[in-house]
Design an enzyme around this catalytic site. Structure first.
Site, short mmCIF file in Angstrom:
data_model
loop_
_atom_site.label_atom_id
_atom_site.label_comp_id
_atom_site.label_asym_id
_atom_site.label_seq_id
_atom_site.Cartn_x
_atom_site.Cartn_y
_atom_site.Cartn_z
N LYS A 168 13.75 -26.67 5.98
CA LYS A 168 14.85 -27.12 6.62
C LYS A 168 15.52 -28.44 6.25
CE LYS A 168 13.54 -23.94 10.55
NZ LYS A 168 14.82 -23.15 10.43
N ASP B 248 -0.24 -21.05 16.70
CA ASP B 248 0.83 -20.53 16.11
C ASP B 248 1.69 -21.30 15.69
OD1 ASP B 248 2.22 -18.00 15.46
OD2 ASP B 248 3.73 -18.50 17.11
N ASP C 5 5.19 -23.47 4.85
CA ASP C 5 5.53 -23.91 6.14
C ASP C 5 7.25 -23.96 6.13
OD1 ASP C 5 6.22 -25.06 8.55
OD2 ASP C 5 4.25 -25.76 8.85
N HIS C 6 7.67 -22.91 6.58
CA HIS C 6 9.18 -22.88 6.27
C HIS C 6 9.94 -23.96 6.91
CE1 HIS C 6 9.00 -20.33 10.22
NE2 HIS C 6 10.20 -20.96 10.33
N ARG D 260 0.92 -1.11 -0.03
CA ARG D 260 0.13 0.01 0.10
C ARG D 260 0.85 1.22 -0.08
NH1 ARG D 260 -4.71 -0.25 4.62
NH2 ARG D 260 -2.71 -0.70 5.90
N LYS E 10 7.04 -20.63 24.01
CA LYS E 10 7.83 -19.57 24.13
C LYS E 10 8.64 -19.31 25.43
CE LYS E 10 5.52 -16.51 20.63
NZ LYS E 10 6.78 -16.75 19.77
N LYS F 256 1.53 -18.68 6.53
CA LYS F 256 0.70 -19.17 7.88
C LYS F 256 0.23 -17.93 8.44
CE LYS F 256 3.56 -19.09 11.59
NZ LYS F 256 3.71 -19.32 12.75
N HIS G 143 3.60 -26.00 12.06
CA HIS G 143 5.09 -26.38 12.03
C HIS G 143 5.20 -28.05 12.61
CE1 HIS G 143 5.84 -22.43 10.60
NE2 HIS G 143 5.85 -21.90 12.02
N GLU H 273 11.24 -21.88 21.83
CA GLU H 273 11.73 -20.57 21.60
C GLU H 273 12.27 -19.87 22.64
OE1 GLU H 273 9.29 -18.52 17.86
OE2 GLU H 273 7.76 -19.15 19.49
#
Lengths: 507, 386
Positions: free
Chosen positions: A198, A251, A193-194, A54, A356, A164, A256, A232
């Site tokens: 891997k 999340d 989905d990264h 934008r 997390k 995602k 994942h 994480e």
């Protein structure tokens, strides 16, 4: 002609259009990954990128921003000026408001011009890196403007990569699938989905199905249980508003972690083509035992972090984070005990945890084998009583470790665990490709093996919906916060395994 | 790799303060450069993690020397936490360096581990464990060498214990042996589920225990074991607590009491610098245990000099003692008027590094040590109450 040039796969000319081009993902991952593909000669000279967002920006300004981003976020922390000059010539910017049809007309004109100038042959990848609420609208606009299909009479192709999260629950995921299927065939849709990009995740297929020795052991006869840890150290990093509505199950787990889980649990595919692999993955996930309220209470744990310390620094609790309600019941940690009700895995628990602000950033799969059937060596000889383990490290420091017992040298018999280690960095002495590099290249090449299919995204939601509903219904009972930042989650997760005579490994 | 490493022993780069989160990358980079610098190359090995907690006052050169000894036996990732709890400023700094064996063997690559040093001061000491944890190499054991007196209320100690498979202490440094030994027993009891403990001071007693036990390997002597009624332990009193019984002497009697099922009676007699405890065997036999500072043995702070075991009923005497040079152990056994039978063996005067290396090869629970510590705590508790 290509014989001997050592490039297994060659990409066709194309334009990659990134919606949300002024966002973080574009800077951190997408443009650095595309730059590397160019640098490594994995895409042809007839290649271009269009940033779309934008914000009013000139192509020159966009190029300057992206150059800065490559320096900041690429592994090399620099650009090769000559390569950059060539890359920058194919880098454009077009102001596009997702809901404004006229903007798509302008975009189409630009793409046509690029086709003429750079020979990109009408091939398009549209990368939706926008807010998830705009996915359906973007696809609708692409459809209505004629950009979702190759131009009539042309041979080109159009593919759309969708980031995602794919929906926020089963109903919204189904609705999104319905909406985008109005304009795109399933073969055009690449749900990214990264994690699947891997190296170690891809290596799972090789490890299991290219070696003769593991697959015979890969079942309930020899495996005691499986642990998957996805930890994480970061908190919500200013995304408190988003995270409040998401939580760790939405999340991380249902996308994942389930993707990784399906690769561990699947049967051998008949071939390596994308449909065979994805068929086996969904077949495995279909056999996941449904979660009932009783099972959720007994076999699942939710958690939310309180204040603590990470990497030596004090960090606030989740409820003190910006954008988070002071009485929030959103889970930042979840542990599930999953079972696959099929012949291969009957009775084998898969313990899965994700959270997390845990002690260490790590994603790994640990396969714990059963004890030797007869204890020939007494406990006085066994210095460590750990059964054999196979550990597949997804990140960081990708690699595979096998733990076996061995005799300690000396006159007496003392037994200790030793590791047989394979580390990507050490074994191949090369820098691993970023997951996005691999996945973007796969999309350009038309290989969706490492992307999620409609049925897989919906199955993921089907599995977790009872958990989300049960936890939402009982949120007043959630004993939050129930773990200190910098630890390995709520004590209940350790108790749960201990009751089963097992324990979490320290990754 | 630096020229220091090529020369051999001092395999440490000059400290370079870096961000904790970037340590792994720094390590990887240092190994990449290490590989190319030496002609025969180096092999990176890590068979265990060794977390060392040390105070700021401790001599760094001494610690480096010790790590050289440990690396020669056991290539490891050493995570050294240097704490300055008294500082007002909270600071956390870290640096990395390779840790290599002195010599390559037969032209093969030299084996190297690595060292990460974290210097924490002020309030950062309490949170330092969270900086260490991500640096622990998975799938190999974690040893914590707590180079201080352990306290059960110390948050850092407890976090590091939870992180470790085995904790190594040295009770020789206890400055209040009675209180500190009871504290140790409480820690072992509280964390028993996952704590395996080693004590360098207990390791120093191994030869003593071996020689004492070997008396009863002789069939003729065995009946006298159940008639023991007099124990004399002479030791060099610790400078830090000259009025308390040295930790090593406590460990020795704790071991005997635990293994021979001697119970405290609460009777305590003080005669000058000596202390006499009265213990009781199962059948009601009283055992007088005397702890006496050795007048003629100095320079071995807190260590035992002699142990004499006697029986009044059978007129037997069993003796183990160290010579004046602290190089040999002598034993003798005498029954009645018979000629004394004895022997002289080498006294293991191992360095701290060698002792630590030995402990690092142990992974199983030392039940005997735990029983000895629990027994001492029980004896001390009864004596305090009486």
């Amino acid at each position: 002609m290509r014989a001997g040039v050592r490039l297994e796969r060659t990409a066709e000319p194309c334009v990659v259009v990134i919606f949300g081009a002024t966002g973080d993902l574009t800077k951190r991952k997408l443009v650095p990954a595309l730059y590397r593909l160019v640098q490594e000669r994995l895409v042809p000279a007839e290649f271009a990128i269009v940033g779309a967002a934008r914000t009013e920006l000139s192509s020159e300004e966009f190029r300057a921003n992206m150059k800065e981003a490559i320096v900041q976020f690429s592994e090399a922390k620099s650009v090769d000026e000559e390569v950059w000059e060539s890359f920058a010539q194919g880098l454009h910017y077009q102001k596009v408001d997702i809901g404004t049809s006229e903007d798509y007309v302008k975009l189409a004109e630009l793409l046509e011009r690029i086709d003429g100038e750079r020979g990109t042959q009408g091939n398009r990848v549209f990368y939706l890196s926008t807010a998830p609420s705009l996915y359906a609208e973007a696809v609708k606009q692409l459809g209505q403007s004629g950009l979702a299909k190759p131009k009539e009479g042309q041979k080109g192709w159009v593919r759309v990569i969708i980031e995602k999260p794919f929906g926020t629950d089963l109903a919204s995921a189904q609705a999104l699938n319905r909406d985008i299927h109005q304009h795109l065939d399933e073969s055009q849709i690449y749900r990214i989905d990264h994690y699947l990009g891997k190296e170690t995740v891809q290596n799972l297929l090789v490890f299991r199905f290219a070696n003769g020795i593991y697959e015979p052991l890969w079942n309930r006869q020899y495996i005691d249980h499986v642990q998957i840890t996805n930890a994480e150290t970061v908190g919500v990093e200013g995304r408190g508003g988003y995270y409040e509505k998401a939580g760790v199950v939405r999340d991380m787990l249902q996308n994942h972690v389930f993707q990784v889980l399906s690769l561990v649990a699947m049967e051998p595919p008949a071939s390596l083509n994308s449909e065979s692999v994805r068929d086996e993955k969904i077949k495995a996930m279909t056999s996941v035992r449904p979660f009932t309220p009783e099972r959720i209470r007994a076999e699942c744990v939710r958690g939310q972090y309180g204040a603590g310390s990470i990497n030596g620094k004090q960090v606030p609790g989740y409820r003190e984070e910006e954008g988070v309600a002071p009485d929030s019941a959103t889970e930042t940690f979840a542990m599930l005990t999953m079972y696959f009700d099929n012949w291969r895995w009957s009775g084998v628990p898969f313990y899965i945890r994700s959270g997390k602000r845990l002690a260490k950033r790590v994603t790994e799969i640990a396969i714990q084998f059963k004890d030797a059937p007869h204890k020939l060596f007494g406990s006085e000889m066994m210095e460590q009583m750990t059964p054999n383990q196979l550990i597949i490290r997804v990140q960081p420091d990708e690699g595979i470790t096998m733990r076996v017992a061995a005799k300690v040298p000396g006159q007496v018999t003392r037994i200790r665990d030793v590791n047989m280690d394979f580390r990507y960095g050490a074994s191949f002495g090369m820098q691993l490709a970023e997951a996005y590099e691999r996945l973007l290249l796969d999309c350009i090449l038309g290989d969706p093996t490492l992307y999620a299919r409609t049925d897989m995204t919906e199955r993921g939601w089907e599995i977790v919906m009872p958990i989300l509903e049960e936890w939402a219904a009982t949120k007043s009972e959630a004993p939050f916060p129930n773990y200190e930042a910098g630890t390995w989650g709520p004590q209940a997760t350790h108790d749960l395994l201990e009751q089963a005579g097992r324990r979490w490994r320290r990754p | 790799m630096s020229s220091e490493i090529q020369q051999g022993t001092a395999a440490k780069n000059a400290p370079q303060a870096i961000d904790v989160g970037r340590l792994e990358k720094e390590l990887a980079a240092s190994w990449q450069s290490a590989g190319g610098a030496e002609e025969s190359g180096v092999t990176r090995v890590c068979v265990l993690n060794l977390i060392i907690y040390a105070t700021r006052e401790e001599d760094r050169a001494q610690r480096d020397e010790l790590l050289d000894v440990v690396t020669a036996h056991t290539p490891a990732r050493a995570l050294v936490l240097v704490a300055d709890r008294e500082a007002t400023e909270a600071k956390l700094e870290a640096y990395v360096s390779p840790l290599c064996q002195e010599e390559s063997r037969g032209g093969a690559k030299r084996v190297c581990g690595e060292q990460v040093t974290i210097e924490a001061s002020g309030a950062s000491v309490e949170t330092a464990a969270s900086a260490l944890e991500p640096l622990v190499v998975p799938d190999v054991p974690v040893f914590l060498w707590w180079k201080d007196i352990p306290h059960g209320e110390d948050k850092l100690f407890n976090r590091l214990v939870e992180l470790s498979d085995r904790v190594v202490i040295d009770s020789l440094v206890f400055d209040q042996p009675h209180e500190d030994m009871q504290q140790l027993a409480r820690i072992i009891g509280t964390h028993r589920q996952y704590l395996l403990a080693s004590d360098l001071n207990w390791g120093r007693l191994t030869s003593w225990r071996n020689l004492v036990a070997s008396f009863w390997d002789v069939a003729d002597y065995r009946p006298h074991l159940d008639a023991l009624d007099d124990v004399l332990i002479e030791y060099d009193p610790p400078d830090a607590a000259p009025d308390e019984i040295a930790a090593q002497a406590l460990l020795l009697i704790g071991w005997m009491a635990a293994e021979l099922k001697w119970q405290p009676t609460g009777e305590l007699v003080r005669e000058g610098k000596s202390a006499r405890w009265v213990l009781q065997a199962g059948e009601g036999r009283k055992i007088n245990v005397e702890f006496r500072p050795a007048e003629d043995r100095h320079g071995c702070d807190g260590l035992i000099a002699t142990l004499t075991l006697k029986t009044a009923a059978t007129d037997a005497e069993f003796y183990v003692g160290v010579n004046e040079e602290w190089t040999k152990l002598e034993t003798s056994a005498k029954i009645g008027d018979a000629r004394s039978v004895g022997r002289v063996v080498s006294y293991e005067a191992k360095s701290e590094g060698e002792r630590l290396s030995r402990e690092l090869s142990m992974l199983s629970r030392d039940e005997v040590y735990e029983r000895a510590v629990a027994s001492i705590a029980r004896l001390l508790e009864v004596l305090q109450k009486s």
